[in-house]
Each structure stands twice: as structure tokens, then as C-alpha cells.
Scaffold this motif. Structure first.
Motif, PDB file in Angstrom:
ATOM      1  N   HIS A 200      47.230  46.806  35.705  1.00 54.48           N
ATOM      2  CA  HIS A 200      46.214  47.844  35.883  1.00 54.48           C
ATOM      3  C   HIS A 200      45.569  48.252  34.561  1.00 54.48           C
ATOM      4  O   HIS A 200      45.085  49.385  34.407  1.00 54.48           O
ATOM      5  N   CYS A 221      36.089  41.993  35.609  1.00 59.88           N
ATOM      6  CA  CYS A 221      36.463  42.615  36.875  1.00 59.88           C
ATOM      7  C   CYS A 221      35.283  42.537  37.831  1.00 59.88           C
ATOM      8  O   CYS A 221      34.196  43.054  37.540  1.00 59.88           O
ATOM      9  N   LEU A 245      43.490  53.958  44.277  1.00 62.46           N
ATOM     10  CA  LEU A 245      42.948  53.343  43.069  1.00 62.46           C
ATOM     11  C   LEU A 245      43.284  54.166  41.825  1.00 62.46           C
ATOM     12  O   LEU A 245      43.636  53.612  40.776  1.00 62.46           O
ATOM     13  N   GLN A 248      46.811  53.632  40.826  1.00 63.24           N
ATOM     14  CA  GLN A 248      46.962  52.384  40.075  1.00 63.24           C
ATOM     15  C   GLN A 248      46.561  52.581  38.613  1.00 63.24           C
ATOM     16  O   GLN A 248      47.235  52.091  37.701  1.00 63.24           O
ATOM     17  N   ASP A 276      39.747  41.059  45.123  1.00 66.70           N
ATOM     18  CA  ASP A 276      40.378  39.758  45.346  1.00 66.70           C
ATOM     19  C   ASP A 276      39.692  39.015  46.487  1.00 66.70           C
ATOM     20  O   ASP A 276      38.709  39.506  47.076  1.00 66.70           O
ATOM     21  N   ARG A 280      40.202  43.200  48.812  1.00 66.07           N
ATOM     22  CA  ARG A 280      40.961  44.375  48.406  1.00 66.07           C
ATOM     23  C   ARG A 280      40.703  44.675  46.927  1.00 66.07           C
ATOM     24  O   ARG A 280      40.692  43.780  46.088  1.00 66.07           O
ATOM     25  N   THR A 282      41.465  46.413  43.218  1.00 67.43           N
ATOM     26  CA  THR A 282      42.523  46.804  42.297  1.00 67.43           C
ATOM     27  C   THR A 282      41.880  47.495  41.101  1.00 67.43           C
ATOM     28  O   THR A 282      40.885  47.013  40.560  1.00 67.43           O
ATOM     29  N   LYS A 284      41.687  48.856  37.196  1.00 66.65           N
ATOM     30  CA  LYS A 284      42.135  48.462  35.867  1.00 66.65           C
ATOM     31  C   LYS A 284      41.453  49.370  34.832  1.00 66.65           C
ATOM     32  O   LYS A 284      40.228  49.439  34.792  1.00 66.65           O
TER      33      LYS A 284
END
Length: 410
Positions: A200, A221, A245, A248, A276, A280, A282, A284
Motif C-alpha cells: 500500500h 497506478c 481504501l 489500506q 486489478d 478491484r 487497491t 497506495k
């Protein structure tokens, strides 16, 4: 070996005569009678003409600026008044007037009430850099560009020739001329964050300097950043996704904080999203150490309007009081403020038109989130409101505690 650049304030007149305040790194500080001021003037009958928060110093050795905060009796630079609220105006009315910054030079005298500070500057003050735009090739003054509010950076999607991997290429233009010492300091500080490896945190691949610009290559990203994901803003159905989110992102901050790395500039634009193959997202956290590296190298120039001091919408008051002592809790306040914005479309504080935004940070607490967005569940609102507490301290001190509280509130 040359001494580091420094800005020193020496009291040459007044009750604190011969007291020195030395600054050798980027910081902001307040002068006044309040407890959180440094230098702090005595809160007694001899200093009633001094406001609680009288003026702000923005120091980035060897450069320094001062700005009055609408004080009752004014701030004087070399006997010239540089700020004072109008006769009969309240402190709140004075705060509604923004006074411009004044650059300090070696030998200047700053008078506040009966106290006079003499400014001593060690190190050569750097001239603004002339930079070439990476997009159009036009040359211009980086400092003028910065003060106009433009971003002195550009981000490109690039492909690594050797690996074929897509990376984000960020090109940054320094606001002052970059000498060899500044370049070395910047790259050394940035490369510290290269050791941060976590699912993350957006990975920093490389950093360097070429053709008058600094560059970074980072993990690309595919989902953009949280500030561009407008579907999350104010949509009750998206609250669980938003909390997931941000939880994360807190995992990424926990990893960095455990290694004594504080971000200093958390905002929705610095939390990137990777999508992805299944769609979904993610989260960072990006740009760890970039603001600090520019500051330590003396490349960020001056002015609190700059991004290196943080964005006033997402900055806790502790970061204005003493910018150099960044703590993990400051990152947590900024993250909670970012979540608040994502859920409501508003920043936590009110920033009245015309008022000095940094004074608003000092004086205006966060508005309870359900006053902005009644649809936010009460349990979640209580966690966010507590996270945005600033007095006597920031509500949460560890990323793990805030993350657990957010997830438990869903």
C-alpha cells in the motif's frame, strides 16, 4: 567544512534581551503570547500590545519570510509597519485580512510590541531559478511560477526500456537554482524512501537530476488518485469502499511510521489507486519524502502557499505551529481530513473568503462531519471527528488504532 545555512533571531531590545532563536532547517513558527508560540513573548502587563498569534515566520535557511496575522498593534520590519488590523476591528475581523509576506535579509530588525529581534542569516540566499518547461520548452522564473500557484512538476506514463514495465515519470522543477550540494541532499533524502516496500505504498524505482530538473520513476497506478474518484464523494453506497481504501492507506503509513518516515503531505491527491484485472481497487500512498527532500535541500523556495508545507485544507494546526517536528499523528489527522472530504465533498474546516488560511488552521476546529453530511453513519462519524481532534493532542497516535476504529465502525 562549511557551516549549514541558518537563520537566527536575537532579542536586542525588550524583556528577553540577548535571547537567541536559531533555525537550521525548514520550519514555520509563530511569534506571540500564546503557549504554542516560539519565540513566545511573556503574557504579562508589559506585552499587552502583542497578540496571542501575532505573526508567522516561514523559514527555509538561508531564506525567511514574515507575515502579520492581523495583529492589534502591528508588526514592524526596520520600523516600517507590515501589518495591523483596522482600529476597532476584532481579532476575527483582523484575521479576515491577509497581509503579504515580507522576505527577511541579514541585519533586518523585527519589532513586535517592545521586543526587537535582529535577524542574522548565515549562508547565501539563492536566486530564483530560470527553468525550461518540460512540456513546451518555454523558459521562465520558477519562483514567479510557484507564486502564481502553478505546479512545477509534470507526470508522464513511461515504459522502462530494459524491463518493458510501465512507470510513472515525475519531473520536478526546483524553485531556486540547484547547486551540487542541493542536488546531493535532495537525492540522498529521496532515496531513503526507496527502502519503503509495501503493498500500500507506491514503489519508488529511481531518482535523478538532468537538464535542470529532478525526476522520479515510481510504480504506475492504473486507477488514478482518490481526488479524481468522484464516485466516492457523498454517495452513501460507496462509504464502505471509501473506508476500505483509506484503511489500506493506513497500512502503508503504519509501515512507513515504523521506519521513522513521516509523509507530511497526505491528501486525496497523494493516495493513488491501482485497479486489478477484476476491477478491484487497491490504495497506495505516494510521494513519501518528496516535500521533505525539497525542503532540506533548499529547493522549495518560500511561501506557505507552496505544496511543500502541506495543503491548508488537510493540515493539522500542530504542523503550522512547528513544521519541522512532523509526527505520525499529523499524517493521521491529514488522512482523516482526506476521508472527510471524500465522504462529504467538503474539507473539515471553514475557510472564510479573504481570511489568511493558515490562521484559520490555527483557530478553526473541524466541523463535525454529520453537520456536512448527515448520511454518514453515527459510529463512523464519531471515529472521524475524534481523529480530527487537535486539542490537547491529535485524536489518534498510531495508524493501527485509527484503521481498527474505522473498520469497526462500518
Amino acid at each position: 567544512m562549511p557551516h549549514p545555512a541558518a537563520v537566527t533571531l536575537t532579542v536586542v531590545q525588550g524583556q528577553l534581551e540577548k535571547t537567541e532563536f536559531a533555525f537550521e532547517e525548514r520550519t514555520t513558527c509563530l511569534i506571540g503570547r500564546a503557549r504554542d508560540c516560539h519565540p513566545r513573548l511573556p503574557d504579562d502587563e508589559h506585552h499587552r500590545t502583542v497578540s496571542r498569534h501575532h505573526c508567522l515566520l516561514d523559514i527555509n535557511p538561508p531564506d525567511a519570510c514574515v507575515r502579520d496575522f492581523g495583529s492589534r498593534n502591528g508588526t514592524y520590519l526596520n520600523d516600517q509597519k507590515i501589518g495591523q488590523r483596522e482600529e476597532g476591528h476584532t481579532p476575527e475581523q483582523g484575521a479576515a485580512t491577509t497581509f503579504r509576506e515580507h522576505r527577511l535579509t541579514d541585519g533586518d530588525e523585527l519589532r513586535i510590541g517592545s521586543t526587537v529581534f535582529r535577524v542574522t542569516i548565515r549562508g547565501e540566499q539563492l536566486a530564483p531559478a530560470v527553468v525550461r518547461c518540460v512540456s513546451c520548452g518555454r523558459e521562465e522564473s520558477a519562483e514567479l511560477n510557484a507564486r502564481a500557484g502553478d505546479h512545477l512538476c509534470a507526470v508522464y506514463l513511461a515504459r522502462h526500456e530494459a524491463t518493458g514495465h510501465e512507470v510513472a515519470l515525475k519531473v520536478m522543477l526546483p524553485r531556486v537554482a540547484a547547486n551540487q550540494v542541493a542536488r546531493t541532499r535532495f537525492l540522498r533524502e529521496v532515496l531513503v524512501t526507496q527502502e519503503l516496500r509495501h503493498p500500500h505504498i507506491a514503489t519508488l524505482h529511481d531518482a535523478g537530476f538532468a537538464n535542470g530538473t529532478f525526476y522520479l520513476t515510481t510504480e504506475f497506478c492504473t486507477g488514478g488518485s482518490l481526488d479524481r474518484l468522484h464516485t466516492l464523494r457523498g454517495d452513501r453506497g460507496q462509504i464502505p469502499e471509501a473506508v476500505r481504501l483509506y484503511a489500506q492507506a493506513l497500512e502503508g503509513l503504519e509501515h512507513a511510521h515504523a521506519r521513522s518516515v513521516v509523509h507530511r503531505d497526505i491528501s486525496p491527491s497523494n493516495i493513488l489507486l491501482h485497479r486489478d484485472a477484476g476491477g478491484r481497487l487497491t490504495a497506495k500512498v505516494s510521494d513519501f519524502g518528496i516535500a521533505k527532500a525539497f525542503d532540506l535541500a533548499g529547493l522549495s523556495g518560500l511561501t506557505r502557499a507552496g505544496a511543500t508545507a502541506g495543503k491548508p485544507s488537510f493540515v493539522p494546526r500542530q504542523q503550522v505551529v512547528d513544521f519541522r517536528r512532523a509526527t505520525p499523528a499529523m499524517d493521521l489527522w491529514s488522512l482523516a481530513a482526506s476521508l472527510y472530504w471524500t465522504l462529504t465533498g467538503h474539507v473539515p474546516r471553514d475557510f472564510p473568503a479573504g481570511q489568511d488560511p493558515w490562521l484559520a488552521v490555527l483557530r478553526a476546529p473541524a466541523v463535525p462531519i454529520r453537520e456536512r453530511a448527515p448520511h454518514v453513519p453515527r459510529a463512523l462519524a464519531e471515529v472521524i471527528d475524534h481523529a480530527l481532534t487537535e486539542e490537547p493532542r491529535i485524536g489518534f497516535e498510531t495508524s493501527a488504532d485509527l484503521r481498527r476504529a474505522l473498520l469497526a465502525a462500518l
